[in-house]
Enzyme design. Structure first.
Site, PDB file in Angstrom:
ATOM      1  N   ASP A 291       0.855  -1.188   0.000  1.00  0.00           N
ATOM      2  CA  ASP A 291       0.000   0.000   0.000  1.00  0.00           C
ATOM      3  C   ASP A 291       0.892   1.239   0.000  1.00  0.00           C
ATOM      4  OD1 ASP A 291      -2.714   1.178   0.175  1.00  0.00           O
ATOM      5  OD2 ASP A 291      -1.947   2.010   2.042  1.00  0.00           O
TER       6      ASP A 291
ATOM      7  N   GLU B 208       0.827   5.760   0.453  1.00  0.00           N
ATOM      8  CA  GLU B 208       0.145   7.034   0.705  1.00  0.00           C
ATOM      9  C   GLU B 208       0.827   8.081  -0.170  1.00  0.00           C
ATOM     10  OE1 GLU B 208      -2.568   7.212   2.320  1.00  0.00           O
ATOM     11  OE2 GLU B 208      -2.485   5.219   3.246  1.00  0.00           O
TER      12      GLU B 208
ATOM     13  N   HIS C 220      -5.487   6.634   7.428  1.00  0.00           N
ATOM     14  CA  HIS C 220      -4.840   5.703   6.510  1.00  0.00           C
ATOM     15  C   HIS C 220      -3.337   5.691   6.792  1.00  0.00           C
ATOM     16  CE1 HIS C 220      -8.054   5.224   3.218  1.00  0.00           C
ATOM     17  NE2 HIS C 220      -8.622   5.726   4.296  1.00  0.00           N
TER      18      HIS C 220
ATOM     19  N   ASP D 199      -2.442  -0.580   6.589  1.00  0.00           N
ATOM     20  CA  ASP D 199      -3.380  -0.992   5.546  1.00  0.00           C
ATOM     21  C   ASP D 199      -2.907  -2.258   4.838  1.00  0.00           C
ATOM     22  OD1 ASP D 199      -4.893   1.144   6.252  1.00  0.00           O
ATOM     23  OD2 ASP D 199      -4.656   2.262   4.390  1.00  0.00           O
TER      24      ASP D 199
END
Length: 237
Positions: A7, A9, A152, A157
Protein backbone atom coordinates in the site's frame (compact mmCIF):
# COMPACT_ATOMS: atom_id res chain seq x y z
CA UNK A 1 4.69 -18.98 -2.97
CA UNK A 2 5.89 -15.52 -1.90
CA UNK A 3 3.26 -12.79 -1.80
CA UNK A 4 3.73 -9.12 -0.92
CA UNK A 5 0.81 -6.97 0.23
CA UNK A 6 1.54 -3.39 -0.71
CA UNK A 7 0.00 0.00 0.00
CA UNK A 8 1.09 3.59 -0.55
CA UNK A 9 0.15 7.03 0.70
CA UNK A 10 0.59 10.03 -1.59
CA UNK A 11 0.50 13.82 -1.66
CA UNK A 12 -2.63 13.74 -3.83
CA UNK A 13 -4.53 11.81 -6.45
CA UNK A 14 -2.61 12.43 -9.68
CA UNK A 15 0.90 11.14 -10.33
CA UNK A 16 0.78 12.63 -13.83
CA UNK A 17 0.18 16.08 -12.36
CA UNK A 18 3.15 15.88 -10.02
CA UNK A 19 1.82 14.18 -6.90
CA UNK A 20 4.35 11.90 -5.20
CA UNK A 21 4.54 8.86 -2.94
CA UNK A 22 5.15 9.69 0.73
CA UNK A 23 4.81 6.24 2.33
CA UNK A 24 5.21 2.63 1.21
CA UNK A 25 4.16 -0.33 3.35
CA UNK A 26 4.80 -3.97 2.42
CA UNK A 27 3.88 -7.17 4.28
CA UNK A 28 5.28 -10.55 3.27
CA UNK A 29 3.27 -13.77 3.18
CA UNK A 30 5.06 -17.07 2.47
CA UNK A 31 2.94 -20.20 1.93
CA UNK A 32 -0.02 -18.25 3.39
CA UNK A 33 1.84 -17.45 6.60
CA UNK A 34 2.97 -14.00 7.74
CA UNK A 35 6.76 -13.95 8.02
CA UNK A 36 7.31 -10.63 9.78
CA UNK A 37 9.71 -9.66 6.98
CA UNK A 38 7.96 -6.37 6.26
CA UNK A 39 9.22 -3.23 4.53
CA UNK A 40 8.21 0.31 5.42
CA UNK A 41 9.39 3.72 4.24
CA UNK A 42 8.34 7.31 4.83
CA UNK A 43 9.56 9.41 1.91
CA UNK A 44 10.33 13.07 1.32
CA UNK A 45 8.22 13.96 -1.74
CA UNK A 46 9.88 17.36 -2.19
CA UNK A 47 6.45 18.96 -2.35
CA UNK A 48 3.49 19.59 -0.03
CA UNK A 49 0.49 17.30 0.34
CA UNK A 50 -2.91 18.54 -0.76
CA UNK A 51 -5.23 19.41 2.12
CA UNK A 52 -7.67 16.61 1.22
CA UNK A 53 -4.85 14.04 1.16
CA UNK A 54 -3.51 15.33 4.49
CA UNK A 55 -6.91 14.77 6.07
CA UNK A 56 -6.80 11.14 4.88
CA UNK A 57 -3.31 10.12 6.01
CA UNK A 58 -2.34 12.82 8.53
CA UNK A 59 1.34 12.76 7.47
CA UNK A 60 2.55 16.36 7.69
CA UNK A 61 5.07 18.07 5.44
CA UNK A 62 7.19 18.88 8.50
CA UNK A 63 7.37 15.18 9.47
CA UNK A 64 8.60 14.21 6.00
CA UNK A 65 11.34 16.83 5.64
CA UNK A 66 14.16 14.64 6.99
CA UNK A 67 12.94 11.39 5.39
CA UNK A 68 14.81 9.78 2.45
CA UNK A 69 13.82 10.50 -1.12
CA UNK A 70 12.52 7.62 -3.26
CA UNK A 71 15.78 7.45 -5.20
CA UNK A 72 17.65 6.67 -1.97
CA UNK A 73 15.56 3.56 -1.22
CA UNK A 74 14.65 2.37 -4.71
CA UNK A 75 17.25 -0.41 -4.83
CA UNK A 76 16.17 -1.80 -1.46
CA UNK A 77 12.51 -1.61 -2.51
CA UNK A 78 13.05 -3.38 -5.84
CA UNK A 79 15.18 -6.10 -4.25
CA UNK A 80 12.41 -6.74 -1.71
CA UNK A 81 9.55 -7.09 -4.22
CA UNK A 82 11.53 -8.91 -6.93
CA UNK A 83 9.86 -12.10 -8.16
CA UNK A 84 6.90 -11.91 -5.78
CA UNK A 85 3.18 -11.79 -6.47
CA UNK A 86 2.14 -8.32 -5.33
CA UNK A 87 -1.36 -7.87 -3.92
CA UNK A 88 -2.90 -4.39 -3.80
CA UNK A 89 -6.36 -2.98 -3.15
CA UNK A 90 -7.24 -0.80 -6.15
CA UNK A 91 -3.94 -1.65 -7.84
CA UNK A 92 -4.07 0.88 -10.73
CA UNK A 93 -3.77 3.77 -8.26
CA UNK A 94 -0.66 2.51 -6.43
CA UNK A 95 0.98 1.07 -9.56
CA UNK A 96 0.47 4.37 -11.39
CA UNK A 97 2.33 6.25 -8.66
CA UNK A 98 5.11 3.67 -8.39
CA UNK A 99 5.58 3.69 -12.16
CA UNK A 100 5.99 7.47 -12.07
CA UNK A 101 8.52 7.27 -9.22
CA UNK A 102 10.49 4.60 -11.12
CA UNK A 103 10.33 6.67 -14.31
CA UNK A 104 11.84 9.65 -12.47
CA UNK A 105 14.74 7.38 -11.49
CA UNK A 106 15.20 6.08 -15.03
CA UNK A 107 14.00 2.59 -14.04
CA UNK A 108 11.65 0.17 -15.87
CA UNK A 109 7.99 -0.09 -14.93
CA UNK A 110 6.91 -1.84 -11.73
CA UNK A 111 5.60 -4.98 -13.45
CA UNK A 112 9.10 -5.67 -14.79
CA UNK A 113 10.26 -6.68 -11.31
CA UNK A 114 7.36 -8.79 -10.00
CA UNK A 115 5.80 -12.14 -10.87
CA UNK A 116 2.28 -10.72 -11.08
CA UNK A 117 -0.20 -8.28 -9.57
CA UNK A 118 -3.50 -9.20 -7.90
CA UNK A 119 -6.12 -6.50 -7.29
CA UNK A 120 -8.26 -7.36 -4.26
CA UNK A 121 -10.79 -4.68 -5.24
CA UNK A 122 -11.50 -6.61 -8.46
CA UNK A 123 -11.72 -9.84 -6.44
CA UNK A 124 -14.14 -8.25 -3.96
CA UNK A 125 -16.41 -6.90 -6.69
CA UNK A 126 -16.68 -10.41 -8.13
CA UNK A 127 -17.34 -11.98 -4.72
CA UNK A 128 -19.68 -9.29 -3.38
CA UNK A 129 -21.41 -7.68 -6.38
CA UNK A 130 -23.37 -4.54 -5.68
CA UNK A 131 -21.83 -4.04 -2.21
CA UNK A 132 -19.33 -1.57 -0.81
CA UNK A 133 -15.86 -3.03 -1.21
CA UNK A 134 -13.54 -0.51 0.39
CA UNK A 135 -10.90 -1.95 2.70
CA UNK A 136 -12.92 -0.84 5.75
CA UNK A 137 -16.08 -2.45 4.35
CA UNK A 138 -14.25 -5.72 3.70
CA UNK A 139 -12.78 -5.70 7.20
CA UNK A 140 -16.29 -5.35 8.65
CA UNK A 141 -17.74 -8.02 6.36
CA UNK A 142 -14.95 -10.53 6.99
CA UNK A 143 -14.59 -9.71 10.71
CA UNK A 144 -11.05 -8.36 10.44
CA UNK A 145 -10.25 -6.03 13.34
CA UNK A 146 -9.55 -2.56 11.95
CA UNK A 147 -10.26 -0.63 15.14
CA UNK A 148 -6.76 0.87 15.02
CA UNK A 149 -7.35 2.47 11.62
CA UNK A 150 -8.35 6.04 12.47
CA UNK A 151 -6.20 7.40 9.62
CA UNK A 152 -4.84 5.70 6.51
CA UNK A 153 -1.32 4.34 6.93
CA UNK A 154 0.50 2.26 4.33
CA UNK A 155 1.92 -0.43 6.64
CA UNK A 156 -1.27 -0.83 8.70
CA UNK A 157 -3.38 -0.99 5.55
CA UNK A 158 -1.06 -3.62 4.04
CA UNK A 159 -1.38 -5.71 7.20
CA UNK A 160 -5.19 -5.40 7.14
CA UNK A 161 -5.20 -6.29 3.44
CA UNK A 162 -3.25 -9.48 4.17
CA UNK A 163 -5.89 -10.52 6.72
CA UNK A 164 -8.69 -9.65 4.31
CA UNK A 165 -7.08 -11.62 1.48
CA UNK A 166 -6.56 -14.71 3.64
CA UNK A 167 -10.24 -14.59 4.60
CA UNK A 168 -11.37 -14.02 1.00
CA UNK A 169 -9.38 -16.99 -0.30
CA UNK A 170 -9.94 -19.38 2.58
CA UNK A 171 -10.93 -22.84 1.35
CA UNK A 172 -9.31 -22.35 -2.06
CA UNK A 173 -5.99 -23.99 -1.20
CA UNK A 174 -4.94 -27.16 -2.98
CA UNK A 175 -5.71 -30.43 -1.18
CA UNK A 176 -2.16 -30.84 0.03
CA UNK A 177 -0.88 -31.90 3.42
CA UNK A 178 2.46 -30.42 4.37
CA UNK A 179 4.45 -32.64 6.68
CA UNK A 180 7.24 -30.82 8.48
CA UNK A 181 10.08 -32.73 10.09
CA UNK A 182 11.97 -31.52 13.15
CA UNK A 183 14.61 -30.23 10.76
CA UNK A 184 13.27 -26.80 9.73
CA UNK A 185 15.25 -26.96 6.49
CA UNK A 186 13.69 -30.29 5.46
CA UNK A 187 10.08 -30.32 4.25
CA UNK A 188 8.08 -32.87 2.31
CA UNK A 189 4.68 -32.47 0.72
CA UNK A 190 2.26 -35.36 0.32
CA UNK A 191 -0.71 -35.38 -2.04
CA UNK A 192 -3.94 -36.81 -0.65
CA UNK A 193 -5.52 -39.39 -2.95
CA UNK A 194 -9.29 -38.86 -2.78
CA UNK A 195 -10.21 -41.55 -5.31
CA UNK A 196 -11.05 -44.06 -2.58
CA UNK A 197 -13.41 -41.72 -0.72
CA UNK A 198 -17.18 -41.80 -1.23
CA UNK A 199 -18.18 -38.16 -0.90
CA UNK A 200 -21.78 -37.52 0.22
CA UNK A 201 -24.11 -35.53 -2.06
CA UNK A 202 -26.03 -32.90 -0.11
CA UNK A 203 -29.11 -31.57 -1.92
CA UNK A 204 -29.86 -27.86 -1.52
CA UNK A 205 -32.98 -26.92 0.45
CA UNK A 206 -35.75 -24.76 -1.02
CA UNK A 207 -34.50 -21.82 1.04
CA UNK A 208 -30.95 -22.29 -0.26
CA UNK A 209 -32.24 -22.53 -3.84
CA UNK A 210 -34.17 -19.30 -3.33
CA UNK A 211 -31.07 -17.55 -1.93
CA UNK A 212 -29.04 -18.88 -4.87
CA UNK A 213 -31.59 -17.46 -7.29
CA UNK A 214 -31.38 -14.06 -5.54
CA UNK A 215 -27.59 -14.05 -5.97
CA UNK A 216 -27.93 -14.89 -9.67
CA UNK A 217 -30.40 -12.03 -10.06
CA UNK A 218 -27.89 -9.61 -8.51
CA UNK A 219 -25.15 -10.94 -10.79
CA UNK A 220 -27.46 -10.50 -13.80
CA UNK A 221 -27.97 -6.85 -12.89
CA UNK A 222 -24.26 -6.13 -12.39
CA UNK A 223 -23.14 -8.05 -15.50
CA UNK A 224 -25.85 -6.90 -17.88
CA UNK A 225 -27.44 -10.35 -18.18
CA UNK A 226 -24.16 -12.20 -18.81
CA UNK A 227 -24.29 -14.60 -15.85
CA UNK A 228 -22.90 -17.92 -17.16
CA UNK A 229 -24.88 -20.10 -14.74
CA UNK A 230 -28.16 -18.39 -15.67
CA UNK A 231 -27.41 -18.81 -19.36
CA UNK A 232 -26.70 -22.53 -18.81
CA UNK A 233 -30.00 -22.92 -16.98
CA UNK A 234 -31.90 -21.23 -19.81
CA UNK A 235 -30.20 -23.37 -22.48
CA UNK A 236 -31.08 -26.60 -20.60
CA UNK A 237 -34.68 -25.46 -20.13
Amino acid sequence: MRQIFLDTETTGLSAENGDRVIEIGCVELLHRKLTGNNLHFYLNPERDSHEDALRVHGITNEFLKDKPKFGEVVDQFLEYIEGAEVIIHNAPFDIGFLNKELELQGRPRFTTFVDGITDTLVMAKEMFPGKRNSLDSLCDRLEVDNSGRTLHGALLDAELLADVYINMTRGQDALLMEVESNDEQSRTTERVDLSSYQLPVIVATEQEMSQHDDVLTQLDKSSGGKTVWRNLQNSVA
